[in-house]
Design an enzyme around this catalytic site. Structure first.
Site, PDB file in Angstrom:
ATOM      1  N   CYS A 112       0.815  -1.217   0.000  1.00 10.33           N
ATOM      2  CA  CYS A 112       0.000   0.000   0.000  1.00 10.33           C
ATOM      3  C   CYS A 112       0.850   1.270   0.000  1.00 10.33           C
ATOM      4  O   CYS A 112       0.315   2.378  -0.075  1.00 10.33           O
ATOM      5  CB  CYS A 112      -0.971   0.009   1.178  1.00 10.33           C
ATOM      6  SG  CYS A 112      -2.245  -1.268   1.028  1.00 10.33           S
ATOM      7  N   HIS A 136     -12.145  10.715  -8.333  1.00 10.57           N
ATOM      8  CA  HIS A 136     -11.090  10.726  -9.347  1.00 10.57           C
ATOM      9  C   HIS A 136      -9.919  11.633  -8.955  1.00 10.57           C
ATOM     10  O   HIS A 136      -9.435  12.423  -9.754  1.00 10.57           O
ATOM     11  CB  HIS A 136     -11.649  11.083 -10.726  1.00 10.57           C
ATOM     12  CG  HIS A 136     -12.430   9.954 -11.309  1.00 10.57           C
ATOM     13  ND1 HIS A 136     -13.740   9.722 -10.967  1.00 10.57           N
ATOM     14  CD2 HIS A 136     -12.073   8.971 -12.167  1.00 10.57           C
ATOM     15  CE1 HIS A 136     -14.174   8.651 -11.610  1.00 10.57           C
ATOM     16  NE2 HIS A 136     -13.179   8.164 -12.328  1.00 10.57           N
ATOM     17  N   GLU A 171     -13.575   0.351   1.810  1.00 11.07           N
ATOM     18  CA  GLU A 171     -12.470   0.509   0.871  1.00 11.07           C
ATOM     19  C   GLU A 171     -12.417  -0.644  -0.134  1.00 11.07           C
ATOM     20  O   GLU A 171     -12.094  -0.444  -1.295  1.00 11.07           O
ATOM     21  CB  GLU A 171     -11.144   0.595   1.633  1.00 11.07           C
ATOM     22  CG  GLU A 171      -9.948   0.856   0.748  1.00 11.07           C
ATOM     23  CD  GLU A 171      -8.656   0.918   1.520  1.00 11.07           C
ATOM     24  OE1 GLU A 171      -8.252   2.033   1.893  1.00 11.07           O
ATOM     25  OE2 GLU A 171      -8.063  -0.143   1.766  1.00 11.07           O
TER      26      GLU A 171
END
Length: 145
Positions: free
Chosen positions: A37, A78, A129
């Site tokens: 991550c 985005h 998530e």
């Protein structure tokens, strides 16, 4: 979005509003413990925002759903979360982890709610998530940050 039942916060408000939404965003966690991550990667986050209050505004709303979406979706959809001024690559308490993003969403919403005369309260942010991982953030009573 599929119909989903979320854990409900305990409260004594007359009204409880829930807004579901999603936004696509990328992030990375700048810490060695984050493993893969640490690399830039993306998610389609699913959020449920719970707001409570005892009074409605002049139009009969606790808050208009479109205002919640505008505050969160417009800001984060985005984007690379790390580039948002509310997050930091230096302060671990500001890394854009799911926990921190959920808290930040709550703070953004509450900041707007605090401007309203009838003073509704953000009770909970549920932020998914991945299909198997989510966070629930509930501010302590009388405290959002």
């Amino acid at each position: 979005m599929l119909q989903q039942i979320y854990p409900s916060p305990t409260h004594e408000y007359e009204f409880e509003l829930n807004k579901d939404m999603h936004f696509a965003a990328s992030h990375y966690i700048p810490h060695e413990d984050a493993g893969d991550c640490q690399k830039v990667h993306g998610h389609t986050y699913y959020a449920n925002i719970t707001i409570g209050g005892n009074q409605l505004d002049d139009s009969g709303f606790l808050i208009n759903f479109k205002h919640i979406k505008k505050l969160i979706h417009k800001r984060f959809d985005h984007t690379l979360l790390n580039e948002d001024s509310l997050f930091s690559d230096e302060d671990p308490l500001k890394f854009p982890t799911t926990e921190v993003v959920a808290k930040t969403v709550c703070e953004i919403i509450q900041g707007h709610l605090d401007t309203l005369e009838h003073r509704p309260v953000c009770l909970q942010v549920f932020l998914r998530e991945t299909p198997t991982s989510y966070v629930i953030y509930r501010p302590k009573r009388g405290k959002v940050s």
